[in-house]
Design a protein around this motif. Sequence first.
Motif, PDB file in Angstrom:
ATOM      1  N   ILE A  68       0.848  -1.197   0.000  1.00 59.22           N
ATOM      2  CA  ILE A  68       0.000   0.000   0.000  1.00 59.22           C
ATOM      3  C   ILE A  68       0.878   1.239   0.000  1.00 59.22           C
ATOM      4  N   THR A  69       0.603   2.178  -0.892  1.00 55.05           N
ATOM      5  CA  THR A  69       1.329   3.451  -0.921  1.00 55.05           C
ATOM      6  C   THR A  69       0.368   4.577  -0.565  1.00 55.05           C
ATOM      7  N   GLN A 109       7.458   6.583  -7.211  1.00 55.64           N
ATOM      8  CA  GLN A 109       8.040   5.673  -8.200  1.00 55.64           C
ATOM      9  C   GLN A 109       8.882   4.601  -7.516  1.00 55.64           C
ATOM     10  N   GLU A 110       9.711   5.023  -6.582  1.00 54.22           N
ATOM     11  CA  GLU A 110      10.571   4.089  -5.866  1.00 54.22           C
ATOM     12  C   GLU A 110       9.757   3.106  -5.030  1.00 54.22           C
ATOM     13  N   ALA A 111       8.711   3.620  -4.354  1.00 52.33           N
ATOM     14  CA  ALA A 111       7.866   2.765  -3.518  1.00 52.33           C
ATOM     15  C   ALA A 111       7.158   1.707  -4.351  1.00 52.33           C
ATOM     16  N   LEU A 115       7.940  -2.258  -3.960  1.00 51.00           N
ATOM     17  CA  LEU A 115       6.856  -3.130  -3.514  1.00 51.00           C
ATOM     18  C   LEU A 115       6.537  -4.204  -4.541  1.00 51.00           C
ATOM     19  N   SER A 116       6.649  -3.859  -5.817  1.00 55.34           N
ATOM     20  CA  SER A 116       6.285  -4.811  -6.873  1.00 55.34           C
ATOM     21  C   SER A 116       7.143  -6.064  -6.843  1.00 55.34           C
ATOM     22  N   GLN A 117       8.307  -6.004  -6.190  1.00 52.17           N
ATOM     23  CA  GLN A 117       9.199  -7.154  -6.128  1.00 52.17           C
ATOM     24  C   GLN A 117       8.743  -8.198  -5.107  1.00 52.17           C
ATOM     25  N   SER A 118       7.862  -7.810  -4.175  1.00 52.97           N
ATOM     26  CA  SER A 118       7.596  -8.726  -3.069  1.00 52.97           C
ATOM     27  C   SER A 118       6.135  -8.845  -2.660  1.00 52.97           C
ATOM     28  N   GLU A 134       3.265   6.353 -15.931  1.00 54.09           N
ATOM     29  CA  GLU A 134       3.987   5.333 -16.688  1.00 54.09           C
ATOM     30  C   GLU A 134       4.480   4.217 -15.785  1.00 54.09           C
ATOM     31  N   HIS A 135       4.960   4.575 -14.582  1.00 56.17           N
ATOM     32  CA  HIS A 135       5.487   3.566 -13.667  1.00 56.17           C
ATOM     33  C   HIS A 135       4.418   2.590 -13.203  1.00 56.17           C
ATOM     34  N   ILE A 136       3.180   3.063 -13.131  1.00 54.31           N
ATOM     35  CA  ILE A 136       2.070   2.189 -12.741  1.00 54.31           C
ATOM     36  C   ILE A 136       1.554   1.402 -13.941  1.00 54.31           C
TER      37      ILE A 136
END
Length: 344
Positions: A68-69, A109-111, A115-118, A134-136
């Motif tokens: 969650i961000t 962007q960093e968050a 998060l997408s890795q885990s 774009e990042h989403i």
Amino acid sequence: MKFESVTIKDIAKVLHLSTSTVSRALRDSYEISEETKKLVVAYAKSVNYRPNPSALNLKKRRSRTLGITISEIANSFFSQIIAGVESVAKEKGYNVIISQTFENFEREQEAVRNLSQSVDGMLISLSSETKSLEHIQQLLDRGMPIVFFDRITKAVEGHKVRSNNFKGAYDATAHLIQNGYKKIAFIGNPDNLAIIKERKRGYDEALEQHQLPHQNAYIKYCQHGGLSFEEVERVMDELLQLSDPPEAILSCADKITTSCYRYLSKHDIKIPDQMALIGFSNLDLTEFLNPSLSIIQQKAEAMGTQAAELLIRQIESKRPLEEFSEIVLEPDFFARASSAAHKQ
């Protein structure tokens, strides 16, 4: 489609290289030419590749974790949303990882990337600086389940849960007008946020229906969402220094509302005699302030529970979703002393 992180094998396939070459290039090995290193590193960056030691295991089984961000966990509204998310997650056997953006696009962007890795899926409330998605979209294109809440966007598809922001702002503005206030200021987060556009539309509609003129000088935006008191203080100074200052303020964000109240108290400006105040807020103690604060209160915990339920349903679906829901929750309006009838 189940989301999978980009791997070295994926990069090798696209670039027509061996996995060992890609691995060595990413480690800056002397065995690989500078030209190949630049090619590999540039492509890896473009697809948000991040080394992930547990990637092999995550391909075989879910992590049973939701990401969650939010802008700031100290904000009562977002903390109540998290409570709703965690209540559903616990019931369904999921863990929750929380990341704060502090209204910064680069941190978002960093968050999202980390998060997408885990995680199996993500709940996202956009930062006030976010204009590019774009990042989403990259994650959505690769099958990451994502649900937007509160600060949603129409630019990408997905489940969305939000408040009826138009109605909240309209009702509050109409209340002030009915109590005799004709010069009403609007203070909000940046207007690139859909929720602020909707709140501004509700404010405008109330003025128009009551045949009151629009005053551009009364419209103010806090570019960092009122994260610092100084930002709100500058806006308030500008309003009070006008030759014809407002009589009332509609604040359209939780932290801005409390900072406006603090500013008025600090400068001994009597509420509501010298300035009426009403705003969006989910703080529990607003009714115990002196004078008590009129608020538009969002159903934050319900927003969290419904967003989490939609996300888990999407994660556990055996088929890719083709239709998405947009849930709209009605806010509660509490008229109190800070917006009492204007003394003409």
